[in-house]
Structure formats: structure tokens, C-alpha cells
Scaffold this active site. Structure first.
Site, short mmCIF file in Angstrom:
data_model
loop_
_atom_site.label_atom_id
_atom_site.label_comp_id
_atom_site.label_asym_id
_atom_site.label_seq_id
_atom_site.Cartn_x
_atom_site.Cartn_y
_atom_site.Cartn_z
N ARG A 183 0.87 -1.17 0.00
CA ARG A 183 0.00 0.00 0.00
C ARG A 183 0.91 1.22 0.00
O ARG A 183 1.54 1.55 1.01
CB ARG A 183 -0.91 -0.02 1.23
N HIS B 282 -6.91 1.08 -7.18
CA HIS B 282 -7.30 0.38 -5.94
C HIS B 282 -8.10 -0.86 -6.32
O HIS B 282 -9.29 -0.98 -6.05
CB HIS B 282 -8.14 1.32 -5.09
#
Length: 315
Positions: free
Chosen positions: A114, A141
């Protein structure tokens, strides 16, 4: 128990860095597999195909749902997770991404990152000996949109041919929804104020067949099967908060806007949400909202994804 994970061959490893990395056939499998794994979870049935496998979780951005869903997910599949924050590792002291990838991928079986720029995760994956999953970048995402689509399918059936309204910024969620629309054959309507529009350079040639740019949110939501949004100021753009609040003030998803969608339309939000900004309390806490199921389903689709990347198809 023996792990069902297959040996990884360097140079032939399958990664998940953006939604377009998988085919429609693969998504059909993952959606069915997610439902199967969720049923196992709800019935308290043990399923450990990743026994003794290790997931490295590398965080350069803060997280609630991503960390919890991946850490719980790998545990439920029989493996375990190692949490790495770049502030506490050599990555935070300037170690090249390529070197970190070589080392971490020799000690673990699968890696979730991330981070900020997509370029970072692309470089990491290019030097990894094991699968790398995009837990979020500035550009995409994919795990969140996969969870959103699974949630829609659970509640309403196939998403093919449906209409999804995106009300908000041209952010990582919007670009991922566009890739999903092209891959899974549904229509995406995009609406954002002037200055926050999509970058044509980031769209594939086939995207235009599944994308409609709407001048206002009312046009986007009219007759939609799903309305979805996100915060107006994403991580990394805090300095623009005041200007964004002013620009997006007419783009709040409230009861009046939702009334333009189909009577059985769903509302989604990837969370965290700011009630009174991008969405009204009446919508996110109302009967058409499915945000809590959406959040839970991150767990189940990511289990299916990790299982698939390490074991292949198991049906």
C-alpha cells in the site's frame, strides 16, 4: 496439513497491480470462489490451503480495512502475516525498491503493498520472485473495486449490462472502476467538477465504449443501478482540502440525488466516509446503503485472490 500453494517460477509469477491484470474468466472464478470462501467463514469451517505460507504487508500509507482484511484473511487461509511499515524499515532510509523486492520475496510467499505511486509497485513486482498485490496506490485500488463488484453481485446478480454512477474525484477508485467496466462489460458514468476530470492519457482505447462523462451528478445518477463515491480529499492531497471542499459542494450524494437512480439502486463508499461532505448521513446510513457488507467483503475477495495467485484454480 500440507499447503496447496504451487512453487513460484521466477519470471512467470502472476501479480495483481491493477484491475486489468486479470481476465473476465478469471474474475468469474474469483467471484464464485469469494462466495464459497465467505460461506466457509460464516459456517466456521476451517480451510487452510495456505498452511505455513507468509504474507508480507508493506505500508507506506495509513490503513484500517486493508491491513485488517489481509492479516485476518491470510490467517483464515492457514498462513500468517508480517507487517512492515516503511518508516520502520530500510525502505524508509533509502534502500532501493528493487533491492527490497529481491530480499523480501526470498523470505515470504506473497506480498501486499500500500504505497503512493504506481511506479513504485511496478518496480517492486518486476524484481519479486513471488506474487505482489496492490493494496492501494495513487492510481489504482483494484482490491476495493473487486470487493465492490462482489458485493453488487451478491445483492443484485451479474453486473454485466448494468450502470454504475461514479460521483466525485478522478482518483484511484474512478480509474479502477473504468477498467472494471471494460473488463466486465458494464457502463460507468463519471461526474466531477471542472478541474477534477479524467486524464485521457490514463484511459485505454476500449474504455470509451463503457464510459460516459456527465456534466453533473444528476445526469450520472439518473436510472443507475449503483451509485458510488469517495472522500473529496484523498491521502496525499490534504493541502488541497479547502479548494476541493468548494469545488465539490454540489457533488454530495444525498437523498435527492439517490432518488434519481433506480428504486432498487445500491449505494457504496470505500470508506472512511465524511457525512455531510461527499455523502449525507441519510444515504450512507439509509436502506439503499450496502457499505458495511462492502467493507466486510474485502476480506473474502482478498482471500480468493491470495489463494488463486498461490494455488491457481481449485475448483
Amino acid at each position: 496439513m500440507t499447503s496447496l500453494a504451487k512453487p513460484q517460477v521466477p519470471g512467470q509469477v502472476k501479480h495483481y497491480l491493477q484491475f486489468s491484470d486479470l481476465t473476465r474468466e478469471e474474475y468469474d472464478y474469483l467471484l464464485k470462489r469469494s462466495a464459497w470462501l465467505k460461506a466457509k467463514f460464516k459456517s466456521y469451517e476451517t480451510w487452510h490451503p495456505l498452511h505455513d505460507r507468509t504474507l508480507a504487508m508493506i505500508f507506506e500509507k495509513h490503513s484500517t480495512r486493508t491491513r485488517l482484511s489481509f492479516e485476518a484473511g491470510i490467517h483464515q487461509l492457514g498462513g500468517h502475516a508480517v507487517y512492515l511499515n516503511t518508516r520502520d524499515t530500510q525502505l524508509g532510509r533509502g534502500e532501493p525498491v528493487e533491492d527490497a523486492a529481491q530480499v523480501i520475496s526470498r523470505m515470504t510467499d506473497i506480498i501486499m503493498i500500500r504505497t503512493f505511486g504506481q511506479e513504485i509497485i511496478e518496480r517492486f513486482a518486476a524484481n519479486s520472485r513471488v506474487p505482489v498485490i496492490n493494496g492501494l496506490t495513487n492510481e489504482y485500488h483494484p482490491c476495493q473495486v473487486l470487493a465492490d463488484i462482489f458485493t453488487f453481485v451478491e445483492a443484485r446478480g451479474p453486473i454485466q449490462g448494468k450502470t454504475v454512477a461514479w460521483v466525485g474525484d478522478a482518483n484511484n477508485m474512478a480509474y479502477t472502476w473504468i477498467q472494471a467496466a471494460e473488463c466486465l462489460d458494464f457502463q460507468l458514468r463519471f461526474s466531477a467538477p471542472s478541474g477534477y476530470q479524467l486524464d485521457p492519457a490514463l484511459l485505454s482505447k476500449g474504455a470509451q465504449q463503457h464510459l460516459t462523462i456527465c456534466a453533473n451528478p444528476e445526469q450520472a445518477c439518473k436510472g443507475a443501478d449503483l451509485v458510488t463515491t469517495d472522500v473529496w480529499t484523498s491521502m496525499g492531497y490534504e493541502d488541497e482540502n479547502t479548494s476541493r471542499m468548494n469545488a465539490f459542494k454540489e457533488w454530495m450524494v444525498d437523498e435527492e440525488l439517490m432518488s434519481l437512480a433506480k428504486p432498487d439502486a445500491l449505494f457504496m463508499h470505500c470508506l472512511p466516509a465524511h457525512r455531510g461532505e461527499e455523502v449525507s448521513a441519510g444515504v450512507i446510513d439509509g436502506p439503499q446503503s450496502i457499505v458495511w457488507e462492502e467493507a466486510e467483503n474485502r476480506l473474502h475477495v482478498q482471500k480468493a485472490l491470495m489463494e488463486y495467485l498461490l494455488c491457481g484454480r481449485l475448483d
